[in-house]
Design a protein around this motif. Structure first.
Motif, PDB file in Angstrom:
ATOM      1  N   HIS A  82      -2.047   2.418 -13.774  1.00 29.97           N
ATOM      2  CA  HIS A  82      -2.092   2.095 -12.348  1.00 29.97           C
ATOM      3  C   HIS A  82      -3.407   1.382 -12.017  1.00 29.97           C
ATOM      4  O   HIS A  82      -3.415   0.398 -11.257  1.00 29.97           O
ATOM      5  N   ARG A  83      -4.524   1.839 -12.577  1.00 27.39           N
ATOM      6  CA  ARG A  83      -5.828   1.207 -12.327  1.00 27.39           C
ATOM      7  C   ARG A  83      -5.851  -0.212 -12.900  1.00 27.39           C
ATOM      8  O   ARG A  83      -6.365  -1.131 -12.253  1.00 27.39           O
ATOM      9  N   GLU A 137       2.657   1.710  -3.427  1.00 22.89           N
ATOM     10  CA  GLU A 137       1.726   2.137  -4.478  1.00 22.89           C
ATOM     11  C   GLU A 137       1.413   3.625  -4.342  1.00 22.89           C
ATOM     12  O   GLU A 137       1.412   4.368  -5.330  1.00 22.89           O
ATOM     13  N   GLU A 151     -15.146  -0.924 -17.010  1.00 22.35           N
ATOM     14  CA  GLU A 151     -15.310  -0.017 -15.866  1.00 22.35           C
ATOM     15  C   GLU A 151     -14.236   1.065 -15.863  1.00 22.35           C
ATOM     16  O   GLU A 151     -14.511   2.235 -15.578  1.00 22.35           O
ATOM     17  N   ILE A 152     -13.001   0.676 -16.181  1.00 23.65           N
ATOM     18  CA  ILE A 152     -11.903   1.647 -16.230  1.00 23.65           C
ATOM     19  C   ILE A 152     -12.138   2.651 -17.351  1.00 23.65           C
ATOM     20  O   ILE A 152     -11.917   3.857 -17.184  1.00 23.65           O
ATOM     21  N   ARG A 196       0.836  -1.209   0.000  1.00 19.16           N
ATOM     22  CA  ARG A 196       0.000   0.000   0.000  1.00 19.16           C
ATOM     23  C   ARG A 196       0.862   1.247   0.000  1.00 19.16           C
ATOM     24  O   ARG A 196       0.616   2.199  -0.753  1.00 19.16           O
ATOM     25  N   PHE A 204      -3.379  -2.386 -10.555  1.00 19.32           N
ATOM     26  CA  PHE A 204      -3.617  -2.619  -9.130  1.00 19.32           C
ATOM     27  C   PHE A 204      -5.082  -2.781  -8.724  1.00 19.32           C
ATOM     28  O   PHE A 204      -5.358  -3.102  -7.572  1.00 19.32           O
ATOM     29  N   SER A 205      -6.016  -2.528  -9.615  1.00 22.03           N
ATOM     30  CA  SER A 205      -7.424  -2.685  -9.245  1.00 22.03           C
ATOM     31  C   SER A 205      -8.007  -3.931  -9.896  1.00 22.03           C
ATOM     32  O   SER A 205      -7.459  -4.455 -10.863  1.00 22.03           O
ATOM     33  N   GLY A 206      -9.115  -4.372  -9.367  1.00 24.93           N
ATOM     34  CA  GLY A 206      -9.802  -5.517  -9.964  1.00 24.93           C
ATOM     35  C   GLY A 206     -10.886  -5.096 -10.922  1.00 24.93           C
ATOM     36  O   GLY A 206     -11.689  -5.932 -11.369  1.00 24.93           O
ATOM     37  N   ALA A 207     -10.943  -3.803 -11.256  1.00 27.57           N
ATOM     38  CA  ALA A 207     -11.990  -3.292 -12.143  1.00 27.57           C
ATOM     39  C   ALA A 207     -11.824  -3.865 -13.544  1.00 27.57           C
ATOM     40  O   ALA A 207     -10.703  -4.104 -14.018  1.00 27.57           O
ATOM     41  N   ARG A 239      -2.709  -5.915 -19.447  1.00 34.09           N
ATOM     42  CA  ARG A 239      -3.088  -6.586 -18.206  1.00 34.09           C
ATOM     43  C   ARG A 239      -2.568  -8.025 -18.198  1.00 34.09           C
ATOM     44  O   ARG A 239      -2.101  -8.513 -17.162  1.00 34.09           O
TER      45      ARG A 239
END
Length: 272
Positions: A228-229, A103, A239-240, A100, A232-235, A268
């Protein structure tokens, strides 16, 4: 532009040089660069930073850089993939907190490299020296966490790049960061009105204080946020796409392909 590929999760370099041997390049990993001695200039993603003993730089995979060495310089460079923050952690709690912290700091460093106070520069030098001796293992990971914590308390709030004397440049940069997904808010007139600058002068003002054009800065920052999205995100990519103001996923994919040379899906996949 040359791209360096590192396959190891973690790699550490410690060396002294009179000349920087590498061309302008980027990497597929994160880098934390500490200056022990020497002076010169660091050309980093369109910005130019003078450096000296005790300076530290945080580079993400989307950054590009080179050094111009004026005085013989001793570097320590810690290179790691995000996967190391999980696989190298002594336990889950430490790993989660270090991940965390890293990042957040590496994301914030795109607009401001952390200036260390003199006492903390000395602490950072001690930590980095211990890391070069330790090289890996649980103690190394704890030292890395400690170094990131030292950086964190010196970051302060987002500010203008080094050398920017007019406080309005900080206002402009923060406004861009806060509205990066709103294309209407990023029009020249809207930015200028918020910062109290003439719309006709904004472009020259921004370039004079940052060394890059307003359009290039917005585009580069948006791309970093998107990457970065994705990273590091599960979107989902859909959605992104909508989160960053694209009208559909096809438009988003075309934009990403132009910026990165690959589709967001391929980007990804290479991270897994």
């Amino acid at each position: 532009m040359k791209r360096y590929i590192q396959h190891e999760d973690l790699k550490l370099s410690h060396f002294t040089a009179n000349e920087w041997e590498h061309p302008e390049h980027n990497h597929n990993h994160y880098e934390l660069i500490f200056i022990h001695a020497g002076s010169g200039r660091h050309f980093l993603s369109g910005f130019e930073y003078p450096y000296g003993p005790g300076d530290i730089f945080l580079l993400s995979p989307c950054d590009f850089h080179r050094f111009g060495i004026a005085e013989r310089t001793t570097f320590s460079i810690i290179k790691f993939h995000h996967s190391y923050l999980r696989s190298g952690a002594p336990d889950h709690v430490v790993g989660t907190e270090t991940s965390r912290l890293a990042e957040e700091l590496f994301l914030r460093a795109h607009s401001r490299q952390p200036p260390l106070s003199k006492p903390d520069a000395a602490r950072a030098a001690q930590l980095v020296t211990m890391m070069t001796e330790e090289k890996k293992g649980p103690l190394f990971f704890y030292l890395l966490h400690g170094l990131l914590a030292v950086v964190e308390r010196n970051m302060g709030e987002e500010a203008a790049p080094a050398g920017a004397g007019d406080t309005r440049i900080g206002t402009v940069i923060r406004y861009i960061h806060d509205h990066i997904a709103d294309s209407a808010a990023l029009r020249t007139g809207a930015i200028a009105a918020h910062a109290g600058i003439s719309a006709s002068y904004l472009g020259d003002f921004f370039r004079a204080h940052t060394g890059v054009t307003l359009r290039d800065y917005i585009q580069a920052y948006k791309q970093r946020q998107i990457e970065h999205r994705i990273r590091f995100s599960g979107a989902s990519l859909k959605e992104i796409a909508f989160a960053f103001g694209f009208r559909d996923q096809s438009h988003f994919s075309k934009y990403f392909q132009q910026q990165r040379g690959m589709s967001p899906g391929a980007y990804r996949e290479q991270l897994t």
